[in-house]
Scaffold this motif. Structure first.
Motif, mmCIF file in Angstrom:
data_model
loop_
_atom_site.group_PDB
_atom_site.id
_atom_site.type_symbol
_atom_site.label_atom_id
_atom_site.label_comp_id
_atom_site.label_asym_id
_atom_site.label_seq_id
_atom_site.Cartn_x
_atom_site.Cartn_y
_atom_site.Cartn_z
ATOM 1 N N PRO A 6 0.836 -1.211 0.000
ATOM 2 C CA PRO A 6 0.000 0.000 0.000
ATOM 3 C C PRO A 6 0.864 1.252 0.000
ATOM 4 O O PRO A 6 1.834 1.356 0.751
ATOM 5 N N THR A 7 0.526 2.159 -0.885
ATOM 6 C CA THR A 7 1.284 3.416 -0.973
ATOM 7 C C THR A 7 0.856 4.362 0.141
ATOM 8 O O THR A 7 -0.324 4.464 0.485
ATOM 9 N N LYS A 8 1.829 5.032 0.692
ATOM 10 C CA LYS A 8 1.551 5.983 1.764
ATOM 11 C C LYS A 8 0.976 7.272 1.171
ATOM 12 O O LYS A 8 1.460 7.782 0.167
ATOM 13 N N SER A 9 -0.067 7.721 1.785
ATOM 14 C CA SER A 9 -0.680 8.968 1.322
ATOM 15 C C SER A 9 0.221 10.143 1.678
ATOM 16 O O SER A 9 0.724 10.252 2.798
ATOM 17 N N LYS A 10 0.412 11.018 0.701
ATOM 18 C CA LYS A 10 1.266 12.178 0.914
ATOM 19 C C LYS A 10 0.514 13.247 1.695
ATOM 20 O O LYS A 10 -0.577 13.645 1.316
ATOM 21 N N THR A 11 1.097 13.641 2.783
ATOM 22 C CA THR A 11 0.496 14.696 3.591
ATOM 23 C C THR A 11 1.004 16.047 3.111
ATOM 24 O O THR A 11 2.185 16.206 2.778
ATOM 25 N N ALA A 12 0.102 16.991 3.045
ATOM 26 C CA ALA A 12 0.479 18.328 2.581
ATOM 27 C C ALA A 12 1.384 19.002 3.603
ATOM 28 O O ALA A 12 1.143 18.937 4.809
ATOM 29 N N LYS A 13 2.422 19.618 3.111
ATOM 30 C CA LYS A 13 3.341 20.324 3.991
ATOM 31 C C LYS A 13 2.693 21.603 4.499
ATOM 32 O O LYS A 13 1.988 22.292 3.771
ATOM 33 N N SER A 14 2.944 21.886 5.752
ATOM 34 C CA SER A 14 2.398 23.109 6.326
ATOM 35 C C SER A 14 3.171 24.311 5.805
ATOM 36 O O SER A 14 4.377 24.242 5.550
ATOM 37 N N ALA A 15 2.465 25.404 5.642
ATOM 38 C CA ALA A 15 3.095 26.618 5.129
ATOM 39 C C ALA A 15 4.042 27.190 6.173
ATOM 40 O O ALA A 15 3.803 27.070 7.382
ATOM 41 N N PRO A 16 5.134 27.798 5.750
ATOM 42 C CA PRO A 16 6.061 28.408 6.721
ATOM 43 C C PRO A 16 5.391 29.569 7.448
ATOM 44 O O PRO A 16 4.492 30.225 6.928
ATOM 45 N N THR A 18 7.289 32.103 8.961
ATOM 46 C CA THR A 18 8.094 33.311 8.767
ATOM 47 C C THR A 18 8.993 33.110 7.558
ATOM 48 O O THR A 18 9.362 31.981 7.223
ATOM 49 N N VAL A 19 9.335 34.192 6.925
ATOM 50 C CA VAL A 19 10.311 34.191 5.842
ATOM 51 C C VAL A 19 11.015 35.539 5.876
ATOM 52 O O VAL A 19 10.369 36.587 5.857
ATOM 53 N N SER A 20 12.331 35.483 6.001
ATOM 54 C CA SER A 20 13.123 36.700 6.146
ATOM 55 C C SER A 20 12.606 37.492 7.357
ATOM 56 O O SER A 20 12.483 36.947 8.452
ATOM 57 N N ASP A 21 12.256 38.748 7.185
ATOM 58 C CA ASP A 21 11.733 39.563 8.288
ATOM 59 C C ASP A 21 10.214 39.555 8.353
ATOM 60 O O ASP A 21 9.632 40.230 9.210
ATOM 61 N N PHE A 22 9.555 38.811 7.474
ATOM 62 C CA PHE A 22 8.101 38.831 7.386
ATOM 63 C C PHE A 22 7.492 37.712 8.224
ATOM 64 O O PHE A 22 8.040 36.604 8.305
ATOM 65 N N THR A 23 6.343 38.021 8.814
ATOM 66 C CA THR A 23 5.491 37.020 9.450
ATOM 67 C C THR A 23 4.345 36.707 8.497
ATOM 68 O O THR A 23 3.658 37.614 8.028
ATOM 69 N N ILE A 24 4.139 35.418 8.205
ATOM 70 C CA ILE A 24 3.159 35.001 7.200
ATOM 71 C C ILE A 24 1.834 34.724 7.892
ATOM 72 O O ILE A 24 1.732 33.816 8.722
ATOM 73 N N TYR A 45 -2.098 34.429 1.651
ATOM 74 C CA TYR A 45 -1.066 34.652 2.654
ATOM 75 C C TYR A 45 -0.596 36.107 2.605
ATOM 76 O O TYR A 45 -0.189 36.614 1.553
ATOM 77 N N LEU A 46 -0.675 36.734 3.770
ATOM 78 C CA LEU A 46 -0.158 38.089 3.931
ATOM 79 C C LEU A 46 1.234 38.023 4.546
ATOM 80 O O LEU A 46 1.482 37.239 5.464
ATOM 81 N N ARG A 180 0.822 35.958 17.296
ATOM 82 C CA ARG A 180 0.116 34.984 18.124
ATOM 83 C C ARG A 180 -0.853 34.155 17.282
ATOM 84 O O ARG A 180 -0.984 32.934 17.479
ATOM 85 N N ALA A 181 -1.538 34.787 16.328
ATOM 86 C CA ALA A 181 -2.467 34.051 15.478
ATOM 87 C C ALA A 181 -1.732 33.038 14.603
ATOM 88 O O ALA A 181 -2.217 31.925 14.371
ATOM 89 N N VAL A 182 -0.555 33.407 14.120
ATOM 90 C CA VAL A 182 0.230 32.478 13.302
ATOM 91 C C VAL A 182 0.761 31.336 14.159
ATOM 92 O O VAL A 182 0.752 30.164 13.746
ATOM 93 N N LYS A 183 1.209 31.639 15.364
ATOM 94 C CA LYS A 183 1.771 30.610 16.243
ATOM 95 C C LYS A 183 0.713 29.618 16.695
ATOM 96 O O LYS A 183 0.969 28.403 16.764
ATOM 97 N N ASP A 184 -0.500 30.097 16.991
ATOM 98 C CA ASP A 184 -1.577 29.226 17.479
ATOM 99 C C ASP A 184 -2.431 28.648 16.356
ATOM 100 O O ASP A 184 -3.450 28.002 16.645
ATOM 101 N N ASN A 185 -2.053 28.898 15.094
ATOM 102 C CA ASN A 185 -2.831 28.412 13.943
ATOM 103 C C ASN A 185 -4.288 28.871 14.016
ATOM 104 O O ASN A 185 -5.226 28.115 13.735
#
Length: 328
Positions: A6-16, A18-24, A45-46, A180-185
């Motif tokens: 049985p092939t393993k189902s690919k789980t979607a990667k979570s979005a980052p 932070t990138v550079s100085d930006f909070t996503i 994504y902002l 805080r919203a990004v950290k707590d999803n």
């Protein structure tokens, strides 16, 4: 035949987060009609960071820079986003990039500023006329502009905005709430604005492409009225430019026949002022050090030359006194 593994189902990667100085900050977009089921839970994504431009301004400490704003973003949208879902920070104003379509640029007429000797009422009236006066055409307003063919303005994909808060504390609190919203999803919803999107936007565009003759005639009449008014003002400025020399003493060559000869006295006066200004600002003989040294050397050589001439003259006088003249 061996059974297949049985092939393993690919789980979607979570979005980052932070990138550079930006909070996503992920936003959940509203559901639009006509989209397939796979696009029902779309995310936008902002990219948010404290505003730090290359040229500092007075509002940098209480501002946040947002990249990749939604195409239908407005000031009311972003104000509601921070007020209702991100801690309730008070937004003073929002500065966006150029919308689509961009605002037309008009070449302004170069005029002299009103002097202080004019009255306050006269100065205000002249200021209003100068603001409305352009070199050509008309600055269209709601009456003279042609009917819009698109329902509302949009922003380019990936454009940015600067959100300016009422004080520094509100800006810091809003940025902490975003982190805080990004950290707590935390789920953050994007509320659509007045701009129509999806297939309804193009249906409305098709309808607005064919305006009624009455609305077109009204816009044309208002445009021609404003054009005639501004053209008379432009003719007055051209007449003034043909008869009065500028600060350099030259008379401007403008379109149209000359109403009267330029005053020669004013032109000569301006020329004298220009010559005096050039003479005052010219490089003098003692501006550089080597010029001062050469002047001192020339003065010293002149003193020595005059000293030698005086010495020879004195010797000749002494020789003439010492000779004996025979009696006649």
């Amino acid at each position: 035949m061996a059974p297949e593994k049985p092939t393993k189902s690919k789980t979607a990667k979570s979005a980052p987060k932070t990138v550079s100085d930006f909070t996503i900050l992920p936003l959940t977009l509203p559901i639009l009609s006509g989209l397939p089921e796979s696009c029902r839970a779309s995310k936008h994504y902002l990219y948010v960071k404290p505003h730090a431009p290359s040229i500092p301004t007075a509002t940098d400490e209480r501002s946040l820079f947002i990249a990749n704003v939604p195409i239908d973003a407005t000031e009311s949208n972003l104000r509601a986003l921070f007020t209702d879902q991100l801690g309730g920070s008070k937004v003073e104003r929002v500065e966006f990039d150029a919308p689509i379509p961009a605002q037309p640029m008009h070449k302004r007429w170069k005029t002299d500023k009103p002097g202080k000797q004019d009255g306050e009422q006269r100065g205000k009236k002249r200021k209003r006329n100068e603001e409305a006066l352009v070199a050509e055409g008309v600055v269209e307003d709601q009456d003279s502009a042609l009917p819009s063919t698109w329902p509302g303005e949009l922003h380019r994909s990936g454009s940015g905005a600067v959100v300016i808060f009422v004080d520094k504390r509100s800006a810091r609190g809003a940025y902490k709430e975003i982190y805080r919203a990004v950290k707590d999803n935390k789920t953050t919803h994007w509320k659509p604005g007045d701009a129509v999107l999806g297939i309804e936007r193009y249906r409305t565009h098709t309808t607005l492409t064919y305006p009624t003759p009455t609305s077109l005639q009204s816009s044309l009449n208002a445009y021609l009225t404003q054009f005639n008014t501004l053209e008379s003002l432009r003719n007055k400025h051209r007449k003034h430019a043909r008869s009065v020399p500028d600060e350099d003493g030259f008379v401007t060559v403008t379109r149209g026949g000359r109403a009267g000869p330029a005053r020669i006295e004013d032109a000569e006066k301006k020329k004298e002022e220009l010559d005096a200004r050039k003479k005052k600002n010219a490089v003098k003989d003692d501006f550089y050090r080597f010029q001062n040294r050469e002047k001192r050397k020339e003065a010293e050589l002149g003193l020595r030359r005059r000293f030698e001439e005086d010495r020879r003259r004195v010797e000749k006088m002494r020789e003439g006194r010492g000779r004996l003249r025979p009696e006649s």
